[in-house]
Design a protein around this motif. Structure first.
Motif, PDB file in Angstrom:
ATOM      1  N   ALA A 239       0.836  -1.200   0.000  1.00  0.00           N
ATOM      2  CA  ALA A 239       0.000   0.000   0.000  1.00  0.00           C
ATOM      3  C   ALA A 239       0.873   1.252   0.000  1.00  0.00           C
ATOM      4  CB  ALA A 239      -0.922   0.025   1.218  1.00  0.00           C
TER       5      ALA A 239
ATOM      6  N   VAL B 248       0.287   5.292   1.573  1.00  0.00           N
ATOM      7  CA  VAL B 248      -0.600   6.040   2.468  1.00  0.00           C
ATOM      8  C   VAL B 248      -0.257   7.527   2.375  1.00  0.00           C
ATOM      9  CG1 VAL B 248      -1.577   6.155   4.782  1.00  0.00           C
ATOM     10  CG2 VAL B 248      -0.502   4.048   4.011  1.00  0.00           C
TER      11      VAL B 248
ATOM     12  N   VAL C 122      -5.529   5.410   1.516  1.00  0.00           N
ATOM     13  CA  VAL C 122      -4.773   4.176   1.331  1.00  0.00           C
ATOM     14  C   VAL C 122      -4.932   3.731  -0.116  1.00  0.00           C
ATOM     15  CG1 VAL C 122      -4.496   1.770   2.035  1.00  0.00           C
ATOM     16  CG2 VAL C 122      -5.105   3.505   3.729  1.00  0.00           C
TER      17      VAL C 122
ATOM     18  N   ARG D 267      -3.988   0.837  -2.851  1.00  0.00           N
ATOM     19  CA  ARG D 267      -3.525  -0.538  -3.002  1.00  0.00           C
ATOM     20  C   ARG D 267      -2.791  -0.704  -4.340  1.00  0.00           C
ATOM     21  NH1 ARG D 267      -6.193  -4.169   0.663  1.00  0.00           N
ATOM     22  NH2 ARG D 267      -7.405  -2.903   2.098  1.00  0.00           N
TER      23      ARG D 267
ATOM     24  N   ARG E  75      -8.651   2.417  -3.830  1.00  0.00           N
ATOM     25  CA  ARG E  75      -8.380   3.523  -2.909  1.00  0.00           C
ATOM     26  C   ARG E  75      -9.428   3.539  -1.807  1.00  0.00           C
ATOM     27  NH1 ARG E  75      -5.498   8.106  -5.407  1.00  0.00           N
ATOM     28  NH2 ARG E  75      -4.672   7.412  -7.421  1.00  0.00           N
TER      29      ARG E  75
ATOM     30  N   TRP F 179       0.244   7.189  12.515  1.00  0.00           N
ATOM     31  CA  TRP F 179      -0.654   6.220  11.879  1.00  0.00           C
ATOM     32  C   TRP F 179      -0.063   4.831  12.033  1.00  0.00           C
ATOM     33  CZ3 TRP F 179       1.244   3.295   7.756  1.00  0.00           C
ATOM     34  CH2 TRP F 179       2.473   3.731   7.214  1.00  0.00           C
TER      35      TRP F 179
ATOM     36  N   LEU G  60      -0.515   0.732  10.563  1.00  0.00           N
ATOM     37  CA  LEU G  60      -1.108  -0.231   9.646  1.00  0.00           C
ATOM     38  C   LEU G  60      -0.812  -1.629  10.163  1.00  0.00           C
ATOM     39  CD1 LEU G  60      -2.622  -0.124   6.874  1.00  0.00           C
ATOM     40  CD2 LEU G  60      -0.415  -0.620   5.813  1.00  0.00           C
TER      41      LEU G  60
ATOM     42  N   ILE H 227      -6.287  -0.034   9.823  1.00  0.00           N
ATOM     43  CA  ILE H 227      -5.486   1.182   9.912  1.00  0.00           C
ATOM     44  C   ILE H 227      -6.072   2.034  11.029  1.00  0.00           C
ATOM     45  CG2 ILE H 227      -6.856   2.438   8.176  1.00  0.00           C
ATOM     46  CD1 ILE H 227      -4.240   3.832   7.339  1.00  0.00           C
TER      47      ILE H 227
ATOM     48  N   LEU I 190      -9.659  -2.933   7.161  1.00  0.00           N
ATOM     49  CA  LEU I 190      -9.227  -2.899   5.769  1.00  0.00           C
ATOM     50  C   LEU I 190      -9.645  -4.149   5.013  1.00  0.00           C
ATOM     51  CD1 LEU I 190      -5.652  -1.384   6.154  1.00  0.00           C
ATOM     52  CD2 LEU I 190      -7.679  -0.273   5.210  1.00  0.00           C
TER      53      LEU I 190
END
Length: 216
Positions: free
Chosen positions: A70, A72, A86, A88, A93, A103, A105, A130, A150
């Motif tokens: 990903a 970010v 986010v 991918r 998105r 943050w 993940l 996340i 997610l």
């Protein structure tokens, strides 16, 4: 692939038992008819179970080397409030509103060995959630928390089954969670990858590099 083929094979076997049941019923062989009927139902149940497990395993991507999972990006919306996007590798998105200084993940990792690898069950991973986190422990305990899923299980949750029955699953080498976290900043852009050691995040632009430099 292997679970799908196994489910198809079990479904075909169930059909054969069902046809045999019909033939036995026409000839008046009640006991044989009942046995073939039970066998057909059992094969259908097994096929359904394999299909559900295979559906959930399909949401895990193969883990063979370090690969991107990903990117970010962040835009500050207020005091310790950020809009996170986010992205991918497949182009998908997702947008989230995160609170905090950093943050985080998280990902789930399933690692197989032995007969499972022979059947095609490679080690795999799936992004899990996340969230925002606070640098100060007291704020982490009292300030608003923001965390988002997610991924959702497809069919049976293989992770939950593996966690419950890990001791009796000889082909499951390990299941574990991995996480990475870095500071949020206005305009910051990060790349996240995963390897056999877990998740790894790297800054991609000046704003992210400056945030990491000030954070250390």
């Amino acid at each position: 692939m292997i679970p799908a083929l196994l489910a198809l094979a079990l479904g075909a076997l169930a059909l054969l038992f069902a046809l045999a049941m019909v033939r036995r019923a026409r000839r008046g062989h009640r006991v044989a008819c009942t046995l073939h009927g039970l066998a057909a139902v059992a094969c259908l149940a097994l096929a359904a179970g394999v299909a559900l497990v295979g559906g959930d395993l399909a949401s895990y991507r193969r883990l063979t080397h370090e690969e991107p999972v990903a990117e970010v990006r962040f835009r500050q919306q207020g005091d310790r409030r950020y809009a996170a996007e986010v992205l991918r590798p497949d182009g998908a998105r997702e947008a989230f509103d995160l609170a905090g200084d950093e943050w985080q993940l998280d990902a789930r990792v399933l690692k197989w060995h032995g007969a499972a690898t022979v059947l095609g069950l490679d080690s795999g991973f799936r992004l899990d959630r996340i969230g925002g986190r606070y640098r100060d422990i007291a704020q982490e305990r009292s300030a608003p928390r923001t965390v988002f899923e997610l991924a959702r299980p497809r069919g049976l949750d293989v992770w939950d089954l593996a966690r419950r029955f890990h001791a009796v699953l000889p082909w499951l080498d390990a299941l574990y969670g991995s996480a990475t976290y870095l500071p949020m900043a206005d305009g910051a852009h990060y790349a996240v990858s995963i390897s056999s050691t877990g998740l790894l995040a790297r800054p991609l632009n000046r704003e992210a590099r400056e945030a990491v430099a000030a954070w250390h």
